[in-house]
Design an enzyme around this catalytic site. Structure first.
Site, PDB file in Angstrom:
ATOM      1  CB  CYS A   1     -13.856  19.093  -0.813  1.00  0.00           C
ATOM      2  SG  CYS A   1     -12.819  18.124  -0.327  1.00  0.00           S
TER       3      CYS A   1
ATOM      4  CB  CYS B   1      -8.567  14.972  -0.177  1.00  0.00           C
ATOM      5  SG  CYS B   1     -10.408  15.032  -0.990  1.00  0.00           S
TER       6      CYS B   1
ATOM      7  CB  CYS C   1      -9.156  19.018   0.682  1.00  0.00           C
ATOM      8  SG  CYS C   1      -9.867  19.143  -1.569  1.00  0.00           S
TER       9      CYS C   1
ATOM     10  CB  CYS D   1     -11.006  16.348  -4.616  1.00  0.00           C
ATOM     11  SG  CYS D   1     -11.899  16.795  -3.852  1.00  0.00           S
TER      12      CYS D   1
ATOM     13  CG  ASP E   1     -72.855  31.910   4.589  1.00  0.00           C
ATOM     14  OD1 ASP E   1     -71.690  32.005   4.667  1.00  0.00           O
ATOM     15  OD2 ASP E   1     -73.997  32.520   4.110  1.00  0.00           O
TER      16      ASP E   1
END
Length: 532
Positions: free
Chosen positions: A115, A21, A112, A24, A347
């Protein structure tokens, strides 16, 4: 201005032709400024195609083993590619269409191959709006946020394959491309999405925010992309109890750093194959970091444990200090759970008087976090009105770091007690007065029998700083003590069958026992006192 130059043209053309793409492509060309990534996807694709417009003859001449120039029209109509199924290590698969433009072989979906659609449809405003709708419906209160993403680990494998392809091509031009020269996928994704999230939600993105929105992606179609790495680098993929799969992103990256290039190329296609579908969103998670509330509590009951008293799954008493305080906080802060801590503990049959015992409560994943000081005061009053067994003071919001002040005091500071003592022999006032003169008495305490089931066996040296007595009758007197924190007072009185030496019984040369015990003060100057 379009960010690529003539120098990038060959790499960009190569990547686009193999199914990568535009965003990218920018990453692999080292475009490290934000603006180009933010353009709408279709606009980017058009601009890139214009940039890469190449005459049909020129493109064909650059392809290894080009087809004959006289391509039959029927072959084009039938979709026969000008270049088909080049080797996995070659320059990719390209279709030459009638008009001379470039299209990937899998251009029918155009997902793509690097990616897997992350930088395509998951960066667009429509997707961001869907995430923001989920955030707004979650009911969290926030004024800023951290946005995080979890990508499928196979993306690292695909990026590695694309890097090897580009590196090989650039090597032919005597150029180099290091792994760090590529813009990281997460970086590019955040450049695009952060401004969109801020705009849609009306709050800033802040890396220090306690409110986090996480989007978790998956891609079932390519989940086996990583599997060959385990056979080559088995030591990188060790099972972990809290991980569903050994193929974590960290493990995959570690293996990719170890594997030789030639071994990788034999096992995985360079360029990577184009997928049929984009990633799926497994989950959109909203979570708020813990908030902390501190204060001091007084305990007036001799039949109330500090924390729930449960033995072998059976509850012994109906409530506890922890629950009487925390139940109200959970409801008001709309938290999922809590963790209670305090400066020591008493306690079940011991009261805590004076200024009370410091405590802190961690509220996990609270949906409401903003309170005025008046609202906190009202919450304190609500707790105090709900029970006559406890009272709370100095209730306030604190930081995680501030809780350390409370923990420091557990061993270093002093605590004051009052006790009602019984003796088996008759005593006179003069028989107990010598105790008033004892200062900084060192005692050795072996872990008491009553707590041995939950504390390790050890001998601990503690200091009794001072004692003061008040005679009651022949067999009773009051003893007021100031001791080092962590001293077992009951055992100091009766000796615990000789496990605490010396003790009140041995000092008085008789049997002594404790009938009542009160904590008078816990000398830890935290949290800060507030005006009522």
């Amino acid at each position: 201005m379009f960010p690529l130059t003539e120098e990038n043209k060959h790499v960009a053309q190569l990547l686009l032709s193999t199914g990568t793409c535009p965003r990218c492509i920018f990453r692999f060309c080292g475009v490290d400024f934000h603006a180009p990534y933010k353009c709408p996807y279709k606009e980017l694709l058009n601009e890139l195609q214009k940039f890469l417009e190449t005459e049909k003859e020129e493109l064909i001449s650059d392809v290894p083993n080009p087809p004959p120039k006289k391509i039959r029209l029927q072959e084009l109509e039938d979709g026969i590619d000008g270049i088909d199924n080049l080797s996995q290590n070659g320059e990719g698969r390209v279709s030459i269409l009638e008009d001379g433009s470039i299209a990937s072989k899998n251009s029918n979906l155009n997902v793509c191959n690097v990616c897997l659609g992350i930088l395509q449809e998951f960066c667009e405003k429509e997707f961001i709006k869907k995430v923001c709708q989920k955030v707004e419906a979650s009911g969290f209160e926030f004024t800023n946020l951290v946005f995080s993403v979890s990508f499928p680990p196979q993306l690292s494998v695909r990026e590695h394959a694309a890097w090897l392809l580009v590196k090989q091509e650039m090597g032919k031009q005597n150029l180099s491309l290091g792994r760090n020269d590529i813009v990281q996928l997460k970086e590019a994704y955040k450049w695009i999405t952060h401004p969109l999230f801020s705009e849609e939600l009306g709050v800033p993105i802040d890396g220090k925010s306690l409110f986090e929105v996480s989007v978790i992606f998956a891609h079932p179609e390519t989940v086996e992309d990583c599997h060959f790495l385990r056979a080559i680098c088995p030591d990188c993929f060790k099972p972990a109890k809290n991980k569903q799969s050994v193929f974590t992103r960290m493990a995959v990256v570690k293996a990719l750093n170890k594997i030789k290039e030639e071994d990788f190329r034999k096992q995985f296609p360079c360029p990577p194959n184009s997928p049929k579908a984009v990633c799926t969103v497994l989950d959109i998670e909203c979570a708020h970091g813990a908030v902390f509330v501190a204060g001091r509590y007084n305990k007036y009951s001799r039949n109330l444990p500090q924390t729930p008293w449960i033995i072998d799954g059976e509850r012994k008493l109906e409530s506890s200090v922890e629950e009487l305080i925390s139940d109200h906080l959970l409801a008001v802060f709309k938290a999922e759970s809590f963790n209670f801590s305090s400066s020591g503990r008493e306690d079940v049959d011991v009261r805590t008087l004076g200024n009370g015992r410091p405590f802190a409560i961690e509220l996990v994943n609270p949906h409401r976090v903003h309170f005025t000081s008046q609202e906190i005061k009202e919450l304190q009053q609500k707790i105090n009105n709900s029970s006559n067994k406890i009272q709370v003071r100095d209730l306030q919001l604190v930081t995680r770091e501030a809780i350390g002040h409370m923990k420091e005091g557990e061993e270093e500071k002093t605590k004051s007690y009052s006790a009602l003592i019984w003796t088996n022999k008759a005593i006179q006032k003069k028989d107990i007065e010598f105790l008033n003169d004892i200062k900084d008495l060192k005692i050795d305490q072996k872990t008491p029998l009553r707590v041995l089931h939950r504390r390790p066996l050890a001998v601990r040296t503690r200091i009794i700083h001072s004692m003061e007595t008040r005679y009651v009758d022949e067999h009773h007197f009051h003893l007021y003590l100031k001791t080092q924190a962590g001293t077992y007072i009951k055992e100091f009185v009766h000796g615990d069958f000789g496990r605490t030496k010396p003790n009140i019984g041995s000092l008085m040369n008789m049997t002594a026992d404790i009938l009542e015990l009160d904590v008078e003060s816990v000398d830890v100057d935290w949290p800060p006192a507030l005006d009522d």
